[in-house]
Design an enzyme around this catalytic site. Sequence first.
Site, PDB file in Angstrom:
ATOM      1  N   ASP A  96      27.677  53.412 -90.350  1.00  0.00           N
ATOM      2  CA  ASP A  96      27.584  52.569 -91.526  1.00  0.00           C
ATOM      3  C   ASP A  96      28.098  51.185 -91.152  1.00  0.00           C
ATOM      4  O   ASP A  96      28.819  51.034 -90.160  1.00  0.00           O
ATOM      5  CB  ASP A  96      28.396  53.156 -92.684  1.00  0.00           C
ATOM      6  CG  ASP A  96      27.969  52.550 -94.025  1.00  0.00           C
ATOM      7  OD1 ASP A  96      28.636  52.817 -95.028  1.00  0.00           O
ATOM      8  OD2 ASP A  96      26.967  51.807 -94.035  1.00  0.00           O
ATOM      9  N   SER A  97      27.760  50.197 -91.954  1.00  0.00           N
ATOM     10  CA  SER A  97      28.075  48.795 -91.592  1.00  0.00           C
ATOM     11  C   SER A  97      29.518  48.415 -91.905  1.00  0.00           C
ATOM     12  O   SER A  97      30.016  47.410 -91.399  1.00  0.00           O
ATOM     13  CB  SER A  97      27.142  47.862 -92.366  1.00  0.00           C
ATOM     14  OG  SER A  97      27.111  48.276 -93.733  1.00  0.00           O
ATOM     15  N   GLY A  98      30.186  49.204 -92.749  1.00  0.00           N
ATOM     16  CA  GLY A  98      31.606  48.964 -93.010  1.00  0.00           C
ATOM     17  C   GLY A  98      31.899  48.376 -94.372  1.00  0.00           C
ATOM     18  O   GLY A  98      33.012  48.522 -94.876  1.00  0.00           O
ATOM     19  N   GLY A  99      30.930  47.710 -94.984  1.00  0.00           N
ATOM     20  CA  GLY A  99      31.186  47.048 -96.264  1.00  0.00           C
ATOM     21  C   GLY A  99      31.628  48.008 -97.354  1.00  0.00           C
ATOM     22  O   GLY A  99      32.556  47.737 -98.109  1.00  0.00           O
ATOM     23  N   PHE A 100      30.983  49.135 -97.409  1.00  0.00           N
ATOM     24  CA  PHE A 100      31.305  50.126 -98.453  1.00  0.00           C
ATOM     25  C   PHE A 100      32.746  50.587 -98.322  1.00  0.00           C
ATOM     26  O   PHE A 100      33.484  50.664 -99.300  1.00  0.00           O
ATOM     27  CB  PHE A 100      30.363  51.325 -98.329  1.00  0.00           C
ATOM     28  CG  PHE A 100      30.596  52.397 -99.364  1.00  0.00           C
ATOM     29  CD1 PHE A 100      31.372  53.515 -99.073  1.00  0.00           C
ATOM     30  CD2 PHE A 100      30.047  52.280-100.637  1.00  0.00           C
ATOM     31  CE1 PHE A 100      31.591  54.501-100.028  1.00  0.00           C
ATOM     32  CE2 PHE A 100      30.254  53.264-101.595  1.00  0.00           C
ATOM     33  CZ  PHE A 100      31.021  54.375-101.293  1.00  0.00           C
ATOM     34  N   ASP A 111      26.095  45.305 -96.477  1.00  0.00           N
ATOM     35  CA  ASP A 111      25.630  45.150 -97.854  1.00  0.00           C
ATOM     36  C   ASP A 111      26.831  45.136 -98.796  1.00  0.00           C
ATOM     37  O   ASP A 111      27.958  45.407 -98.399  1.00  0.00           O
ATOM     38  CB  ASP A 111      24.693  46.306 -98.224  1.00  0.00           C
ATOM     39  CG  ASP A 111      25.370  47.673 -98.098  1.00  0.00           C
ATOM     40  OD1 ASP A 111      26.334  47.771 -97.307  1.00  0.00           O
ATOM     41  OD2 ASP A 111      24.948  48.625 -98.775  1.00  0.00           O
ATOM     42  N   GLN A 170      19.615  48.005-102.818  1.00  0.00           N
ATOM     43  CA  GLN A 170      20.648  47.970-103.834  1.00  0.00           C
ATOM     44  C   GLN A 170      19.987  47.734-105.202  1.00  0.00           C
ATOM     45  O   GLN A 170      18.773  47.931-105.339  1.00  0.00           O
ATOM     46  CB  GLN A 170      21.684  46.879-103.514  1.00  0.00           C
ATOM     47  CG  GLN A 170      22.544  47.180-102.288  1.00  0.00           C
ATOM     48  CD  GLN A 170      23.463  48.384-102.453  1.00  0.00           C
ATOM     49  OE1 GLN A 170      23.665  48.904-103.565  1.00  0.00           O
ATOM     50  NE2 GLN A 170      23.999  48.876-101.348  1.00  0.00           N
ATOM     51  N   GLY A 213      24.194  52.183-103.123  1.00  0.00           N
ATOM     52  CA  GLY A 213      24.636  51.904-104.484  1.00  0.00           C
ATOM     53  C   GLY A 213      24.587  53.110-105.398  1.00  0.00           C
ATOM     54  O   GLY A 213      24.658  52.992-106.618  1.00  0.00           O
ATOM     55  N   ASP A 265      23.952  62.021 -96.078  1.00  0.00           N
ATOM     56  CA  ASP A 265      25.295  62.145 -95.523  1.00  0.00           C
ATOM     57  C   ASP A 265      26.231  62.419 -96.682  1.00  0.00           C
ATOM     58  O   ASP A 265      26.005  61.912 -97.804  1.00  0.00           O
ATOM     59  CB  ASP A 265      25.735  60.850 -94.824  1.00  0.00           C
ATOM     60  CG  ASP A 265      26.371  59.881 -95.824  1.00  0.00           C
ATOM     61  OD1 ASP A 265      25.624  59.048 -96.383  1.00  0.00           O
ATOM     62  OD2 ASP A 265      27.592  60.012 -96.077  1.00  0.00           O
TER      63      ASP A 265
HETATM   64  C1  OQN Z   1      29.963  58.904-101.331  1.00  0.00           C
HETATM   65  N1  OQN Z   1      29.007  58.012-101.938  1.00  0.00           N
HETATM   66  C2  OQN Z   1      28.507  56.968-101.266  1.00  0.00           C
HETATM   67  N2  OQN Z   1      27.721  56.057-101.849  1.00  0.00           N
HETATM   68  C3  OQN Z   1      27.459  55.129-100.900  1.00  0.00           C
HETATM   69  C4  OQN Z   1      26.746  53.921-100.975  1.00  0.00           C
HETATM   70  C5  OQN Z   1      26.715  53.105 -99.835  1.00  0.00           C
HETATM   71  C6  OQN Z   1      26.045  51.811 -99.886  1.00  0.00           C
HETATM   72  O1  OQN Z   1      25.470  51.364-100.912  1.00  0.00           O
HETATM   73  N3  OQN Z   1      26.092  51.051 -98.768  1.00  0.00           N
HETATM   74  C7  OQN Z   1      26.698  51.484 -97.602  1.00  0.00           C
HETATM   75  N4  OQN Z   1      26.674  50.648 -96.547  1.00  0.00           N
HETATM   76  N5  OQN Z   1      27.312  52.685 -97.507  1.00  0.00           N
HETATM   77  C8  OQN Z   1      27.358  53.507 -98.617  1.00  0.00           C
HETATM   78  C9  OQN Z   1      28.061  54.737 -98.556  1.00  0.00           C
HETATM   79  C10 OQN Z   1      28.765  55.193 -97.282  1.00  0.00           C
HETATM   80  C11 OQN Z   1      27.894  56.152 -96.477  1.00  0.00           C
HETATM   81  C12 OQN Z   1      28.482  56.452 -95.109  1.00  0.00           C
HETATM   82  C13 OQN Z   1      29.781  56.931 -94.999  1.00  0.00           C
HETATM   83  C14 OQN Z   1      30.326  57.187 -93.741  1.00  0.00           C
HETATM   84  C15 OQN Z   1      29.587  56.988 -92.599  1.00  0.00           C
HETATM   85  C16 OQN Z   1      28.270  56.514 -92.710  1.00  0.00           C
HETATM   86  C17 OQN Z   1      27.725  56.247 -93.971  1.00  0.00           C
HETATM   87  C18 OQN Z   1      28.100  55.517 -99.708  1.00  0.00           C
HETATM   88  N6  OQN Z   1      28.758  56.691 -99.950  1.00  0.00           N
END
Ligand code: OQN
Length: 373
Positions: free
Chosen positions: A93-97, A147, A190, A217, A267
């Site tokens: 993941d890109s880290g923003g979340f 994002d 998004q 999102g 995931d």
């Molecule tokens: C639990 N719910 C949840 N909703 C998400 C929305 C987003 C989102 O809108 N943007 C991004 N970039 N990531 C999100 C993630 C994290 C997913 C993840 C976690 C760990 C490793 C790799 C990927 C989310 N996770």
Amino acid sequence: MTDQFSFTVAATDGAARTGEIRMPRGVIRTPAFMPVGTAGTVKAMYPEQVKALGADVVLGNTYHLMLRPGAERVARLGGLHAMMQWPYPILTDSGGFQVMSLAGLRKLDETGVRFQSHLDGSTHLLSPERSIEIQGLLGSDIQMQLDECVRLPAPESAIESAMRLSLRWAERCRIAFGDQPGKAMFGIVQGGDIPALRVESAKALVGLDLKGYAIGGLAVGEPQATMLAMIETVEPHLPTHKPRYLMGVGTPDDIVQAVSRGIDMFDCVMPTRAGRHGMVYTRHGRLNLRNARFAEDNSPLDPDSTCPAANLYSKAYLHHLVRAGEILGMMLLTWNNLSYYQDLMAGLRKAIAAGRLADFIGETREGWEKAER
Ligand SMILES: CNc1nc2cc3c(=O)[nH]c(N)nc3c(CCc3ccccc3)c2[nH]1
């Protein structure tokens, strides 16, 4: 040069698809469940076990790994695949979340997100360019754009500005990513729970001609009905010949519902995190093994499962391990849960290939109801 990243749909059943993503490090069978390995490990599991139970790809996390052990350090040590002994595909993941949910003192602007580490208070900047650079240093095979994910419910103005910022960041990520054969960068749709913004985001990202598209999102506190409605809104605007990844989802029921609406990749921390807290997923539904009713239940979780954690050990023993806070308890329940999720995905892939997805979902959900009673 043959394109080293290819997605092939082998069969469809309604909007559902089953197929394969072929990459230099391996093949990802879809629909796919991707275990989360946040800090370079799928907690309480050996990588060989994760592979053996059917996972083709694991997830790493830019936010955690940039703070510890550090992206440049991981690169000096040969990259994440070498460090964690996982030679197959890794998606990061890109880290923003994670910044928005974990870091202190966050300041988000056009440049990126400035924040303080939740570990030592050090300050960092995560820009689109830096996020792609970090994912490259980690050796990630599928990289996510940076994002801004807005938690729901939220005002329309906040959802709109976050969606448009994310589109501008998608462009910058695409430029920073450049052309890396055998690797992929996915865009993230998004737009919160506002259909018009979801469609605008999807169309703009498709215009960037990326290798795959995530729906972000969601799984941020909204009802399942809202999540499913947003998938139905976005799906028709995504190309059928590219993978769709629903981020953060979800429970077994979320997954079967989303697969039937055309999602290919998932995931969720649920199976691993719940396992560490004594919750198990089985074909008969979810059980809390801390519950005293299991104290003398000498039956296994699921005699028909191929996983030793499900067909060998008694619920009474697992209950004891959980109550005693024994490490083996976390290991066995995590093993069971990931095995159940992978068996569910294998069942979905088989059912779609046979054109009997609706029947499979009906049988699966019937099984879950048994436990809830
Ligand atoms: C639990 N719910 C949840 N909703 C998400 C929305 C987003 C989102 O809108 N943007 C991004 N970039 N990531 C999100 C993630 C994290 C997913 C993840 C976690 C760990 C490793 C790799 C990927 C989310 N996770």
